[in-house]
Design an enzyme around this catalytic site. Structure first.
Site, PDB file in Angstrom:
ATOM      1  N   ASP A  87       3.067 -56.627  17.054  1.00  0.00           N
ATOM      2  CA  ASP A  87       3.253 -57.149  15.563  1.00  0.00           C
ATOM      3  C   ASP A  87       4.107 -56.860  14.086  1.00  0.00           C
ATOM      4  OD1 ASP A  87       0.746 -59.784  16.501  1.00  0.00           O
ATOM      5  OD2 ASP A  87      -0.821 -58.744  15.867  1.00  0.00           O
TER       6      ASP A  87
ATOM      7  N   ASP B  45       2.833 -65.757  17.732  1.00  0.00           N
ATOM      8  CA  ASP B  45       1.862 -65.944  17.203  1.00  0.00           C
ATOM      9  C   ASP B  45       2.216 -68.141  16.166  1.00  0.00           C
ATOM     10  OD1 ASP B  45       0.418 -64.255  18.174  1.00  0.00           O
ATOM     11  OD2 ASP B  45       0.571 -62.665  16.613  1.00  0.00           O
TER      12      ASP B  45
END
Length: 171
Positions: free
Chosen positions: A118, A136
């Site tokens: 991430d 995401d």
């Protein structure tokens, strides 16, 4: 272009963009040694290794947990692919393509590395949002499109709650 082809194309482009972004940030730019990078007063690029799903929920610390989470992700992805295959709506096909591509991008990370990479961190003052990646964002956008479709698609009498784009009669 048929909804099936459109959804598959969106899924492939989403997966490719997610993986290219991750590979570039990690291996070309070297984000691990250069973080954090302020893109805006409210957005930083950082490097976080997430063993779970959003907000690090269902954190997979053991191999069994990782493979169980991977299996759950793949089962949900198969369900979405079947839904895409039956879809007659281009909006729903795009939404499902975003979700499928994002899910596959994160599943690949989990299978290959044991975690999901991430990078993007929103924050305003003391408020801090979780760190996320393009996959995401694609999943959230896909869910938002499905929600939009369920709330605002034209409904016909006797459709059984189906939107016109999903096989409901326009009469």
């Amino acid at each position: 272009m048929s909804p099936r082809v459109l959804g598959a194309l969106v899924a492939a482009l989403t997966l490719a963009a997610d993986q290219a972004n991750k590979l570039w940030l990690i291996f070309v730019y070297g984000i691990e040694q250069r973080q954090p990078i302020a893109l805006a007063p409210f957005l930083d690029v950082v490097y976080a290794k997430n063993p779970g799903i959003s907000y690090s929920l269902l954190s997979a610390r053991t191999d069994f947990q990782r493979y169980a989470l991977l299996g759950l992700t793949l089962a949900a992805t198969i369900f979405m692919i079947l839904w895409l295959w039956r879809s007659t709506s281009k909006l729903i096909a795009c939404a499902l393509g975003l979700i499928i591509g994002g899910a596959l991008g994160n599943a690949y990370d989990r299978a290959a590395y044991g975690f999901v990479a991430d990078f993007y961190h929103f924050h305003v003052g003391s408020f801090s949002w979780y760190v996320f990646n393009l996959a995401d964002a694609a999943i959230v956008a896909g869910v938002a499109l499905l929600l939009y479709d369920s709330l605002f698609s034209a409904r016909g009498a006797g459709t059984g709650g189906k939107s016109r784009g999903e096989g409901a009669s326009a009469l």
